[in-house]
Design a protein around this motif. Structure first.
Motif, short mmCIF file in Angstrom:
data_model
loop_
_atom_site.label_atom_id
_atom_site.label_comp_id
_atom_site.label_asym_id
_atom_site.label_seq_id
_atom_site.Cartn_x
_atom_site.Cartn_y
_atom_site.Cartn_z
N LYS A 117 7.57 3.45 8.58
CA LYS A 117 6.26 3.09 7.95
C LYS A 117 6.51 1.82 7.33
O LYS A 117 5.46 0.80 7.41
N PRO A 128 -4.59 4.70 11.72
CA PRO A 128 -5.03 4.40 10.38
C PRO A 128 -4.08 4.26 9.02
O PRO A 128 -3.16 4.97 9.39
N SER A 129 -4.19 3.23 8.43
CA SER A 129 -3.22 3.00 7.41
C SER A 129 -2.96 4.29 6.48
O SER A 129 -1.89 4.48 6.10
N GLN A 130 -3.94 4.98 6.28
CA GLN A 130 -3.74 6.30 5.56
C GLN A 130 -2.76 7.13 6.22
O GLN A 130 -2.00 7.96 5.52
N PHE A 131 -2.93 7.40 7.42
CA PHE A 131 -1.88 8.27 8.20
C PHE A 131 -0.51 7.58 8.19
O PHE A 131 0.41 8.34 8.10
N ASP A 141 0.79 5.75 5.95
CA ASP A 141 1.42 5.88 4.60
C ASP A 141 1.87 7.51 4.42
O ASP A 141 2.94 7.85 3.82
N ALA A 142 1.16 8.50 4.98
CA ALA A 142 1.27 9.91 4.85
C ALA A 142 2.52 10.43 5.81
O ALA A 142 2.77 11.53 5.72
#
Length: 423
Positions: A328, A384-387, A389-390
């Motif tokens: 990441k 997506p950036s959210q995925f 990060d997670a």
């Protein structure tokens, strides 16, 4: 004495009946590692994510995995003696603060020592509450984390806030621990990795990450894994400690001071978590920052569970989280996107295995998920950036879910015990 020892051995090992797994021989382990590396190499070639097994990626993954591994190792000591340690996060917080406070004033190794002491103090408090006063282990662990968070915030207001370069939320800069790089070998492996050859370059990247800019504290942390295995599984001390986590009543009836061994285990647990916190402050960032543990104590606990309360499995779990976290940070969306392909291929292998075991429902579910991942990978160029990060946390949850059926915790882990039950 021999009869007593054999009975304690039976108490520690009894739960293995019917659920034991065969130990893998060294050639089989090496073959599995080679197969895994070949799979990564295949994914790298197909996806074009050349940073997947680079020297920097492996080095970064190792640095991110060490604090998690140390926290998990602390949890292993505690739970093998029968005490659940949810307070690992708080003990890590103590380690970061004490490590930074001593480190910026008297040098990094003094900081490491005080970080260990800070974590051990948290462990001692957890031992008093759970062993002596029989407080619920979960309640005690959560209370210690809350106490550590409040105490370090309060202490920072009149220590770091008044120091040059510090503030109420961070410490002054701490001197670095010496890094090790093997001249010649490190450069040669980096050049070989840069050629992007199948398997050979990937192997060079992994080996290069282990000999390039390696902190001495990382070496110490890595050595603690086999040391823990040897102490707990190859010494009389370790046998007695583990018997306290399997059958404390039987252990006490044979003369084992159960309270003493539980205290030792939980204090060592806190010391290891404190070392992990000191590593974060001194090696990973070179500075203390409020909230910098970021839940790594809890993730270390998850790594320990994934590893089935064994040092080797724990190290693998910590490495997995460190690797995904490093992906990441270094390559972002491209690297994590490549992991979709890796997961899809792994699920295909799982489908074949489930069909072989005649578990058709599980095979169908794995096939559907695998097909979905293949479609997701083929229809997108990045995630997506959210995925992104997670991703490390999702990976941890998936691995725990898939491995949950094979886990066996110490039989008396978390159960209340009072002195005299074995008499």
């Amino acid at each position: 004495m021999s009869e007593s020892t054999s009975t304690v051995t039976a108490a520690a090992a009894a739960p293995k009946k019917g659920g034991g797994r065969r130990r893998l021989s060294l050639p089989v382990v090496l073959l599995i590692i080679a197969g895994g590396l070949a799979l990564f190499s295949l994914v790298r070639v197909i996806s074009g994510a050349d940073d997947l097994t680079s020297v920097g990626q492996v080095s970064g993954a190792l640095q991110l995995a060490v604090p998690i591994g140390l926290a998990g190792l602390g949890g292993l000591w505690s739970e093998r003696a029968g005490v659940v340690n949810i307070g690992l996060e708080g003990m890590m917080i103590m380690g970061t603060w004490f490590g930074a406070w001593a480190g910026y004033q008297w040098g990094p190794w003094t900081g490491v020592l005080l970080g260990i002491v800070g974590g051990a103090l948290g462990g001692a408090l957890h031992a008093v509450m759970t062993v002596t006063f029989n407080v619920n282990h979960i309640v005690s662990g959560v209370a210690i984390t809350i106490l550590a968070t409040g105490a370090t915030r309060y202490l920072s207001n009149f220590t770091f806030a008044e120091a040059p370069g510090g503030s109420s939320k961070q410490s002054p800069r701490i001197e670095r621990v010496t890094d090790i790089t093997i001249p010649g070998l490190s450069d040669g492996l980096a050049e070989l990795q840069a050629k992007h050859w199948f398997f050979v370059s990937d192997l060079a990247g992994v080996l290069g990450g282990l000999v390039t800019n390696l902190s001495l504290l990382t070496v110490v942390a890595l050595l603690l894994i086999p040391a823990t295995w040897w102490i707990l599984w190859r010494t009389g001390f370790g046998l007695r400690l583990r018997s306290c986590g399997e059958n404390p009543v039987a252990a006490e009836s044979l003369g084992v001071n159960v309270y003493k061994y539980k205290y030792i285990a939980v204090i060592v647990s806190g010391a290891l978590a404190g070392l992990g916190g000191a590593f974060l402050a001194i090696v990973s960032t070179g500075i203390y920052q409020e909230g910098q543990t970021g839940g790594r104590g809890y993730i270390g606990l998850a790594a320990m569970i994934f590893g089935n309360w064994m040092p080797g499995g724990l190290a693998l779990g910590a490495g997995l989280f460190g690797f995904t976290d490093s992906l990441k940070l270094r390559g972002g969306a491209e690297n994590v996107h490549a992991m979709l392909l890796l997961l899809a291929i792994l699920l295909v292998a799982l489908v074949i295995w489930q069909l072989y075991k005649k578990k058709y429902t599980s095979a169908v579910i794995a096939a559907v998920v695998s097909a979905g991942l293949f479609v997701w990978y083929a229809s997108t160029d990045k995630l997506p950036s959210q995925f992104v990060d997670a991703a490390p946390y999702v990976t941890t949850l998936l691995v725990l879910a898939l491995s949950a059926q094979r886990l066996r915790m110490p039989k008396a882990d978390g159960l209340p015990y009072k002195r005299g039950q074995g008499k």
